[in-house]
Design an enzyme around this catalytic site. Structure first.
Site, short mmCIF file in Angstrom:
data_model
loop_
_atom_site.label_atom_id
_atom_site.label_comp_id
_atom_site.label_asym_id
_atom_site.label_seq_id
_atom_site.Cartn_x
_atom_site.Cartn_y
_atom_site.Cartn_z
N GLU A 20 1.25 -3.07 -7.16
CA GLU A 20 -0.13 -2.57 -7.05
C GLU A 20 -0.37 -1.46 -8.08
OE1 GLU A 20 1.91 -3.05 -4.52
OE2 GLU A 20 0.85 -3.97 -2.83
N GLY A 23 9.56 8.26 -0.08
CA GLY A 23 8.16 8.14 -0.50
C GLY A 23 7.20 8.82 0.47
N ARG A 24 7.38 8.57 1.76
CA ARG A 24 6.43 9.12 2.74
C ARG A 24 6.67 10.59 3.04
NH1 ARG A 24 9.58 5.10 4.45
NH2 ARG A 24 11.13 5.46 6.10
N LYS A 72 6.45 -8.74 0.42
CA LYS A 72 6.39 -8.57 -1.04
C LYS A 72 7.04 -9.77 -1.73
CE LYS A 72 6.85 -3.51 -1.26
NZ LYS A 72 7.68 -2.39 -1.69
N LYS A 118 7.44 6.29 -7.06
CA LYS A 118 8.85 6.68 -7.00
C LYS A 118 9.69 5.69 -7.81
CE LYS A 118 12.64 7.48 -3.81
NZ LYS A 118 13.10 7.64 -2.44
N GLU A 173 6.29 3.74 9.36
CA GLU A 173 7.27 3.24 8.39
C GLU A 173 8.65 3.85 8.68
OE1 GLU A 173 6.19 1.84 4.12
OE2 GLU A 173 7.18 3.76 3.81
N HIS A 201 -17.82 8.90 19.63
CA HIS A 201 -18.93 7.96 19.66
C HIS A 201 -18.46 6.55 19.32
CE1 HIS A 201 -21.98 11.07 20.24
NE2 HIS A 201 -21.14 11.81 19.56
O1 F6P Z 1 6.35 -0.72 0.20
C1 F6P Z 1 6.58 0.48 0.84
C2 F6P Z 1 6.85 1.58 -0.14
O2 F6P Z 1 8.12 1.44 -0.67
C3 F6P Z 1 6.66 2.93 0.52
O3 F6P Z 1 7.77 3.34 1.23
C4 F6P Z 1 6.31 3.76 -0.67
O4 F6P Z 1 5.74 4.98 -0.28
C5 F6P Z 1 5.37 2.84 -1.38
O5 F6P Z 1 5.93 1.57 -1.21
C6 F6P Z 1 5.16 3.13 -2.84
O6 F6P Z 1 6.36 3.09 -3.54
P1 F6P Z 1 6.49 3.70 -4.98
O7 F6P Z 1 6.20 5.17 -4.88
O8 F6P Z 1 7.89 3.42 -5.42
O9 F6P Z 1 5.47 3.03 -5.86
#
Ligand code: F6P
Length: 525
Positions: A213, A267-268, A493, A207, A353, A384
């Site tokens: 990452e 995002g979620r 972060k 987003k 979240e 199990h």
């Molecule tokens: O760190 C949390 C977050 O902001 C989530 O809410 C989001 O889904 C995820 O990181 C990834 O964010 P992006 O889509 O901006 O890479």
């Protein structure tokens, strides 16, 4: 302004009621009412929702509904659907529901025709998905695409990864979709062992397009590709899904190859947006549209059914009952479907979240519990592993059992065996068993909801996802928190950014003594 739901008359009435009914057991409630199963069931939108095996009476539900009304849940819901800026801390509308409205149903946000924007992107996604599926979009050397690698994390990974697995029987079998989220180099490296640069497409999903990452993985993926095929190959092998065109361009992806979404999609909550591109490529545009239609059907149910007959609302009310009045700490989601293997992980982000907050939307610390710990595994695997604790442990763990009348990939009598366990478990949990030997007795009285649907198809998956989204919304609305920001992810972060250069130098550290010691250990290798 403050907001203290736990000081309201409705809350206090529930506290008194919880005290008065604490000795009622699920078994005794069934004994008193032979219509209990029917009375506590909603059968709608192809979902048969039985919530009779709970520690509740009609009065409990009436009091909980009263609490919801006193917190203006209906108006809060309508404000969300209307596009009001209910994400107050970020000053944003919350409009994931607009992503799945029928295209004929024009929806304006101010001067913006949201439905037209959504439809444009869906058309762009469909054209692209078809081109990959019918092999008219090939790789740089002319070979068809056979591997899709979705690079994203959090909402840019969990939703599509969950949905891809859930809809695997509907997918094009000669296209493999991989999901790489972790910055741990193993994630990307191990995935790339299964990929050939000539036939691999990377879908970079972020987003913000600023997530370390995802950008790190995307850079490494580009090096892997260009080492084999040269820089010109990027055009055919990289697409982006983002709200941030500038950063996409800065990364080196032509914005013609970008699929847009908007800041009013959290995002979620983004699976029905372009974030679902990998899923659409796998299952095709028609199935993806069916998934959206399923979500919309549940949106309509949530919007129009009275609170008393509203599945997500009742799930939320039960959640509030156990969290705030019976002291449950966690909530298990137990899908009897291997295809829903990733559903609990997806729900962990959606719920935790959203509702893992201790300050209300007015900035005041809350004095009641909020979001529960969400966990789970598919049955029968969980049976199990951890079911022992649910059956005979000391904790109260409300569970959702999700099952299907029909198997999507039938094989002998597997499905009947699976479902006999499904029915047996909620029975055992509710009613237990007396035994002379206390080690072998089951107290029962463990609450469960059962969601039984016909078949795990795209529409049903859409309904399930939307149902949980609205459950989470309703709980947040009752608690008075903003379910749509996530400031709790920031501190870690920031500290990681500060620590990273220290890992590559020998400077004297000035953190707390434990952190200094740990980093020194790391650097000693
Ligand atoms: O760190 C949390 C977050 O902001 C989530 O809410 C989001 O889904 C995820 O990181 C990834 O964010 P992006 O889509 O901006 O890479």
């Amino acid at each position: 302004m403050t907001f203290q739901v736990d000081a309201t008359d409705e809350w206090l009435a529930l506290s008194t009621h919880a005290q008065a009914t604490k000795d009622l057991t699920i078994a005794s409630l069934f004994e008193q009412d032979d219509k209990r199963a029917q009375d506590f069931t909603i059968d709608t939108e192809d979902i048969f929702f039985d919530y009779s095996k709970h520690r509740i009476t009609q009065e409990t539900m009436a009091l909980l509904t009263k609490l919801a009304r006193s917190q203006d849940v209906e108006n809060q819901r309508d404000a969300m659907f209307a596009g009001s800026k209910i994400n107050t801390t970020e000053n944003r509308a919350v409009l994931h529901t607009a992503l799945r409205r029928p295209s004929t149903d024009q929806f304006m946000l101010g001067d913006t025709d949201v439905s037209a924007k959504v439809e444009n992107v869906l058309t762009q996604m469909s054209t692209f998905s078809d081109a990959i599926r019918n092999e008219t979009h090939t790789g740089h050397t002319g070979k068809p695409i056979k591997s899709i690698v979705n690079l994203g994390i959090g909402g840019s990974d969990l939703g599509p990864a969950m949905a891809y697995e859930a809809l695997l029987p509907y997918s094009k079998r000669d296209l493999a979709v991989h999901f790489v989220s972790n910055i741990d180099p193993t994630d990307l490296s191990e995935t790339l062992h299964h990929c050939d640069p000539e036939t691999t497409l990377f879908v970079i999903v972020s987003k913000s397009f600023g997530t370390i990452e995802t950008l790190t993985n995307a850079h490494s993926a580009r090096v892997w590709l260009t080492t084999s095929l040269g820089d010109e190959a990027v055009e055919k092998h990289f697409v982006a899904v983002s709200t941030n065109a500038e950063k996409v361009a800065a990364f080196g992806i032509n914005t013609d190859n970008m699929f847009e979404f908007w800041d009013w999609v959290g995002g979620r909550y983004s699976l029905p947006s372009a974030v679902g591109l990998s899923v659409m490529i796998a299952v095709g545009p028609t199935h993806f549209r069916e998934f959206l239609a399923g979500m919309h059907a549940m949106d309509t149910h949530f919007q129009t059914a009275p609170l008393e007959h509203n599945i997500p609302v009742i799930m939320a009310l039960l959640g509030v009952w156990y969290t705030n009045f019976l002291d449950a700490q966690s909530h298990a989601v137990l899908p009897y479907s291997q295809q829903l293997r990733r559903f609990p992980a997806y729900l962990q982000q959606l719920d935790m979240e959203s509702n893992g907050k201790s300050v209300d939307r007015y900035g005041t610390a809350v004095t009641h519990d909020t979001g529960p710990i969400i966990w789970g595994e598919p049955g029968t695997n969980g049976q199990h592993a951890f079911y022992q604790l649910i059956h005979q442990g000391t904790r109260l763990i409300p569970c959702d059992f999700i099952g299907f009348k029909e198997a999507t990939s039938p094989l002998g009598d597997h499905h009947d065996l699976l479902m006999s366990n499904f029915f047996a478990q909620t029975q055992a949990l509710a009613f237990g068993r007396d035994h002379d030997n206390p080690q072998r007795g089951f107290e029962g009285n463990q609450p469960t909801s059962t969601l039984l649907a016909n078949k795990l198809d795209p529409a049903t998956l859409g309904k399930l996802v939307a149902c949980y989204e609205h459950k989470v919304f309703t709980m947040g609305a009752i608690w008075g928190i903003n379910s749509f920001d996530q400031y709790g992810v920031e501190l870690g972060k920031e500290l990681a950014t500060k620590i990273q250069p220290d890992l590559q130098s020998n400077t004297t550290l000035s953190y707390d003594s434990s952190t200094n010691q740990l980093i020194d250990q790391y650097r000693s290798i």
